[in-house]
Design an enzyme around this catalytic site. Structure first.
Site, PDB file in Angstrom:
ATOM      1  CB  THR A   1       6.484 -10.446   2.820  1.00  0.00           C
ATOM      2  OG1 THR A   1       6.950 -10.956   1.585  1.00  0.00           O
ATOM      3  CG2 THR A   1       5.450 -11.396   3.397  1.00  0.00           C
TER       4      THR A   1
ATOM      5  N   GLY B   1       3.748  -3.581  -4.665  1.00  0.00           N
ATOM      6  CA  GLY B   1       5.080  -3.015  -4.468  1.00  0.00           C
ATOM      7  C   GLY B   1       5.123  -1.513  -4.665  1.00  0.00           C
TER       8      GLY B   1
ATOM      9  CB  CYS C   1       3.036  -2.473   0.464  1.00  0.00           C
ATOM     10  SG  CYS C   1       3.627  -3.165   2.017  1.00  0.00           S
TER      11      CYS C   1
END
Length: 179
Positions: free
Chosen positions: A7, A162, A165
């Site tokens: 995350t 985003g 990753c």
């Protein structure tokens, strides 16, 4: 066990404003289980922001424990954080929890680690999770070279993380404190 380590959580402070944001992706191994998880919370009468990364159940357990410490210390962020990490280090059950928290109030940003550390990062900037390094790099560049608000910096750094990753998506939740 479901993991939030995959995350991105990022916090940016500029002036009297602070923003904390995270993506919504939850993975189980290499499978996306959920894309709309809410990993950012407002605590203690909406005066404190918290974001978490780590094993889901562990992260929720730590958040609940942190909320209890905030209540006990009437919202004093530093005291609650130090007491939580003290318990985290010494309690046999808590010691096994695998999660990290970023917490922020009007004055401080802290990173709480599973090793029992309470870290106050430099530059008013903190990031955790698998996309944390990407988000932190992007946010630092934006802090140094623009006049963007903390909320805009968090948004752009999450977008960049985003894009890089695979465990970070473009579904963001961003909360702010300050004027």
């Amino acid at each position: 066990m479901e993991q939030f380590h995959a995350t991105t959580i990022v916090c940016v402070r500029r002036g009297n404003k602070v923003a904390l944001g995270g993506d919504g992706q939850v993975t189980l191994g290499n499978i996306v289980i959920k894309g709309t998880a809410r990993k950012i919370r407002r605590l203690y009468h909406d005066k404190i922001l918290a974001g978490f990364a780590g094993a889901t159940a562990d992260a929720f357990t730590l958040q609940e424990r942190f909320e209890a410490k905030l209540e006990k210390h009437q919202g004093h962020l530093m005291r609650a954080a130090v007491e939580l990490t003290r318990d985290w280090r010494t309690d046999r059950v808590l010691r096994r929890l695998e999660a990290m928290l970023i917490v922020a109030d009007a004055e401080h940003t802290l990173v709480l680690t599973g090793n029992g550390d309470v870290l106050e990062p430099e530059h008013g900037l903190a990031a955790i999770g698998s996309g944390g390094a990407y988000a932190q790099s992007a946010a630092l560049a934006l802090l140094r070279n623009t006049e963007l608000s903390p909320q805009d910096i968090v948004k752009q750094s999450l977008e960049i993380a985003g894009d890089i990753c695979i465990y970070t998506n473009q579904n963001h939740v961003i909360e702010t404190l300050g004027e």
